[in-house]
Structure formats: C-alpha cells, structure tokens
Scaffold this motif. Structure first.
Motif, PDB file in Angstrom:
ATOM      1  N   UNK A 169       0.874  -1.466   0.024  1.00 53.80           N
ATOM      2  CA  UNK A 169      -0.171  -0.158   0.247  1.00 53.80           C
ATOM      3  C   UNK A 169       0.294   1.237   0.056  1.00 53.80           C
ATOM      4  N   UNK A 170       2.111   1.050   0.492  1.00 54.94           N
ATOM      5  CA  UNK A 170       2.649   2.821   0.991  1.00 54.94           C
ATOM      6  C   UNK A 170       3.449   2.703  -0.688  1.00 54.94           C
ATOM      7  N   UNK A 171       4.181   0.920  -1.013  1.00 57.55           N
ATOM      8  CA  UNK A 171       3.920   2.177  -2.906  1.00 57.55           C
ATOM      9  C   UNK A 171       3.613   2.850  -3.759  1.00 57.55           C
ATOM     10  N   UNK A 172       2.390   2.056  -3.928  1.00 55.46           N
ATOM     11  CA  UNK A 172       0.894   2.335  -4.349  1.00 55.46           C
ATOM     12  C   UNK A 172       0.767   3.479  -3.943  1.00 55.46           C
ATOM     13  N   UNK A 173       1.090   4.664  -2.954  1.00 48.02           N
ATOM     14  CA  UNK A 173       0.877   5.654  -2.095  1.00 48.02           C
ATOM     15  C   UNK A 173       2.244   6.573  -2.265  1.00 48.02           C
ATOM     16  N   UNK A 174       2.965   6.242  -2.569  1.00 45.67           N
ATOM     17  CA  UNK A 174       4.552   6.369  -2.515  1.00 45.67           C
ATOM     18  C   UNK A 174       4.309   7.018  -4.592  1.00 45.67           C
ATOM     19  N   UNK A 175       3.693   5.629  -5.220  1.00 48.50           N
ATOM     20  CA  UNK A 175       3.405   6.102  -6.912  1.00 48.50           C
ATOM     21  C   UNK A 175       2.595   7.435  -6.593  1.00 48.50           C
ATOM     22  N   UNK A 176       1.434   7.729  -6.030  1.00 46.49           N
ATOM     23  CA  UNK A 176       1.303   8.789  -5.850  1.00 46.49           C
ATOM     24  C   UNK A 176       1.202   9.722  -5.823  1.00 46.49           C
ATOM     25  N   UNK A 177       1.927  10.416  -5.282  1.00 53.15           N
ATOM     26  CA  UNK A 177       2.451  11.008  -4.634  1.00 53.15           C
ATOM     27  C   UNK A 177       3.830  12.044  -5.355  1.00 53.15           C
ATOM     28  N   UNK A 178       4.315  10.852  -5.597  1.00 52.34           N
ATOM     29  CA  UNK A 178       5.370  11.159  -7.370  1.00 52.34           C
ATOM     30  C   UNK A 178       5.005  12.061  -7.665  1.00 52.34           C
ATOM     31  N   UNK A 179       3.778  10.736  -8.301  1.00 54.93           N
ATOM     32  CA  UNK A 179       2.710  11.289 -10.048  1.00 54.93           C
ATOM     33  C   UNK A 179       2.380  12.779  -9.433  1.00 54.93           C
ATOM     34  N   UNK A 180       1.845  12.872  -8.331  1.00 55.73           N
ATOM     35  CA  UNK A 180       1.214  14.447  -7.437  1.00 55.73           C
ATOM     36  C   UNK A 180       1.987  15.093  -7.649  1.00 55.73           C
ATOM     37  N   UNK A 181       3.014  15.399  -7.276  1.00 54.81           N
ATOM     38  CA  UNK A 181       4.146  16.783  -7.501  1.00 54.81           C
ATOM     39  C   UNK A 181       4.593  16.839  -8.631  1.00 54.81           C
ATOM     40  N   UNK A 182       5.271  15.488  -9.792  1.00 56.93           N
ATOM     41  CA  UNK A 182       5.153  15.855 -10.773  1.00 56.93           C
ATOM     42  C   UNK A 182       4.291  17.101 -11.450  1.00 56.93           C
TER      43      UNK A 182
END
Length: 170
Positions: free
Chosen positions: A21-34
């Motif tokens: 779940x943290x991997x998924x959240x991390x992906x979403x976080x990076x995409x949102x930041x970019x």
C-alpha cells in the motif's frame, strides 16, 4: 509451535501488505508532485521527506515476508559442492547467522527507538517526524525476520526448497 509460526507468518504478510500500500501511495505522491510542478502550482516540499520515510518503511515491513517466501537473494553453488550431511549443517549455520544478525540489529534499533522515545526527539526536515517512528519499522522488520529464520531453524522448512511460493500458498 506450528500455530505460533502461523501467527508470525500472518503478521509478516500483513506488514508486507502494508508495504505494498505504501508503494502505491508513494507512486501517487510522486505523480502528484510532478504534475503540480509541471502545472506551475506550488511544489509539495514535504513530498521528498515523505517519500524517504516511505522507502524506509517499505524496506523493513517487507523484509520478514521475503524471508518467509524465500524471496531474498541466497547463493547455492557452494552448498552443492558438499555431501547432504554437510549441506544440512551449512544450512543450519546460515539460519543461525541470519537469526543472530536480525536479533542484534533489532536490539540496536530497539535501543535507539527507546532512547528517542524517552528524549522525545524529532527529526526535522520539511515536517517533524518523531525519531521513534523512524526506528519502529526497523524493530518490527528485524524482529519478525528473526522469528522467520527461527522457523527455518526449528522446522523441516528449508530455504533451499525448489518451489518456495508453492509451499506458502502464494
């Protein structure tokens, strides 16, 4: 004893599921930041610190499950050179070494976590993180991994089984 190791396995699986779940959240976080940066919006300055902490949590939460399913890297070529009796002895030595390392490093992390808790210390970056929370996944990961190595030591299970995923029902 089997019931105890089944509970350990369930806890290891739950930790690994949280890591997913943290991997998924991390992906979403990076995409949102970019996306935010590319749209000229205010940068999410806290995202870098959050992603670093996430990587720490992901690593140590997944570790016990990887030990259980034999998903870690191990070398078999040296073992294959010896007769079966020596192979079993080497296997037990590997288990004892891994168990000892996990217990020692878990103890160091536990001591550090307790010290941070008692002092009430924080790590200050773009947001304050309690230092004990940094050591928590390390303690949990090494503690459960030690129990998984103990399972290999005390039961007929072997890290050298041909199909490790079949044995765990994954």
């Amino acid at each position: 004893m089997d019931r105890f190791f089944d509970v350990v396995g369930t806890l290891s699986w739950l930790c690994a599921s949280l890591a997913k779940l943290l991997i998924g959240a991390l992906i979403l976080l990076v995409v949102a930041d970019v996306v935010a940066r590319n749209l000229g919006l205010k940068a999410m300055t806290w995202a870098i610190s959050a992603s670093e902490y996430s990587l720490l949590y992901i690593t140590f939460l997944a570790m016990p499950w990887l030990v259980r399913i034999k998903g870690h890297v191990f070398v078999v070529f040296l073992r294959a050179l010896f007769p079966p009796a020596i192979q079993r002895l080497l296997e037990k030595l590997v288990y004892l070494t891994c168990l000892a390392l996990c217990l020692y490093l878990g103890w160091v992390a536990w001591s550090s976590m307790l010290g941070a808790w008692q002092k009430g210390s924080f790590e200050s970056r773009t947001f304050d993180m309690p230092k004990w929370a940094i050591f928590l996944p390390i303690c949990l990961g090494f503690g459960l991994a030690a129990l998984e190595w103990l399972r290999f030591l005390m039961t007929p299970a072997s890290i050298y089984d041909a199909n490790p995923l079949d044995a765990e029902g994954v």
